[in-house]
Structure formats: C-alpha cells, structure tokens
Design an enzyme around this catalytic site. Sequence first.
Site, short mmCIF file in Angstrom:
data_model
loop_
_atom_site.label_atom_id
_atom_site.label_comp_id
_atom_site.label_asym_id
_atom_site.label_seq_id
_atom_site.Cartn_x
_atom_site.Cartn_y
_atom_site.Cartn_z
CB CYS A 138 -0.89 -0.04 1.19
SG CYS A 138 -0.27 0.62 2.80
CD GLU A 139 -1.01 5.47 -3.23
OE1 GLU A 139 -0.21 5.72 -4.32
OE2 GLU A 139 -2.05 6.12 -3.32
CG HIS A 140 -2.21 5.30 2.02
ND1 HIS A 140 -3.47 4.76 1.70
CD2 HIS A 140 -2.47 6.63 1.15
CE1 HIS A 140 -4.26 5.41 0.75
NE2 HIS A 140 -3.34 6.59 0.36
CG HIS A 141 0.06 2.41 6.34
ND1 HIS A 141 -0.97 2.48 5.66
CD2 HIS A 141 -0.25 3.63 7.15
CE1 HIS A 141 -1.98 3.18 6.34
NE2 HIS A 141 -1.41 3.89 7.30
CD GLN A 150 -8.62 -4.01 -3.08
OE1 GLN A 150 -8.14 -4.30 -2.11
NE2 GLN A 150 -9.74 -4.56 -3.47
CG HIS A 156 -5.75 -3.29 2.10
ND1 HIS A 156 -5.14 -2.15 1.31
CD2 HIS A 156 -6.54 -4.16 1.36
CE1 HIS A 156 -5.91 -2.31 0.27
NE2 HIS A 156 -6.67 -3.25 0.15
CB CYS A 184 -2.12 -0.61 6.34
SG CYS A 184 -2.93 -0.58 4.97
ZN LIG Z 1 -2.14 1.16 3.98
#
Ligand SMILES: [Zn+2]
Length: 198
Positions: free
Chosen positions: A91-94, A132, A160, A162
């Site tokens: 995931c690009e956030h975490h 996603q 996910h 995260c």
């Molecule tokens: Zn994430």
Amino acid sequence: MQKTGLRPHIVPTRPSREEAEEAVRVMLRWAGDDPTREGLLDTPSRVTRAYEEFFAGYDVDPTEELSRTFEETEGYDEMVLLRDITFESHCEHHMVPIIGKAHVAYLPKTRVVGISKLARVVDIFAKRLQSQEMMTVQIADAIETALEPRGVAVMIDAEHQCMTTRGIHKPGVSTLTSHMVGAFKENPDVRREFMALI
Ligand SMILES: [Zn+2]
C-alpha cells in the site's frame, strides 16, 4: 476517461544503493534498535534487495507486455476470464503488504493475447506502491488500450496488512474493488456472467 498509471511516475534521479541502505539504518534506529549489532549488520542490504523485488514493476511497461497480440481468433468472441490470480503488493500509504487475488476478463473484438500476459500485467502493477482502487483501474486500462476489446472487467479481493497489523487491527477483512468497461458496464447479462464465473 483519463488513462492512469500506464507509465509510472519515476523519480528523475534514483538514489544509490548506499543511500538506500543508509535510509534503512535510519529506520532501524527509528524503530529503537542498533543497526551495528550483529543480527542487523546485513539487514540494510537485504532490505534494499527485497525492495528491488517488491517494486520491480516500476521498470516494466505493461503496454509493451501486452503488445504481442494475435488477430487470428478463429472466430472466438466469448469472454476470456482469468480467475484467482494471486498477487502481493504494497500500500502506498504505509508500505505494508496488500495480499489478494485478481479476476480479469475481457470480451475480444479482433485481438487476443496470451493468457499468461494478463497475469503478468497484474504482477507489474502489483509490484509498485498501490491503492487497491488505483490498481484495479490500471489493470483494466492497460488491457483496454492494448486489445481494444468489447469490454474489460477487473475485480480484486485483497487483505490490507495496514488494516490487520496496525491501525484498527481487523484481521480477516477483505476489500473488494471492481472496474468495468464497455460491455461489462453496459450489459447487465455480461456483467452477471462475469460475476457468476468468478
Ligand atoms: Zn495502508
């Protein structure tokens, strides 16, 4: 609709391997550990090599992968469906894993492509930092651009990490996303057939 992500946003100057390894040492210290202790000495080089594998999709062009198409379909015009394509992404956030399955279908018009290429396209997009939703659209766009089919459908079912290992800690929750183009969007029968098959 604007085509997204067929070409990745590559940073103009990539850092050196030494710089990347140094960044890992900083993160190790941030975690509260000592990068000079024996067990961690080789960790920066292992992590950078793992990153080369996790993010190998930045160096590959999915449209090129789909460029070898076959026009002789022997009149085949029914749905081509690849089910349960397993993938691992981040995931690009975490920057933690997204693990799941993709189902990819298209309705050929004049061109077909080797079936393994569809799975390969899923992998190329998976081996980048992703959301996603974005990945679902990117896979469909790449197939639509390369094959100009009567329709494309992509559905992704993924977990996910995260959400499971941090934050709200909800293991076992899976996220479903889908993107339908052409006949899959417009014709409820085609869409129903896809949903029934997957
Ligand atoms: Zn994430």
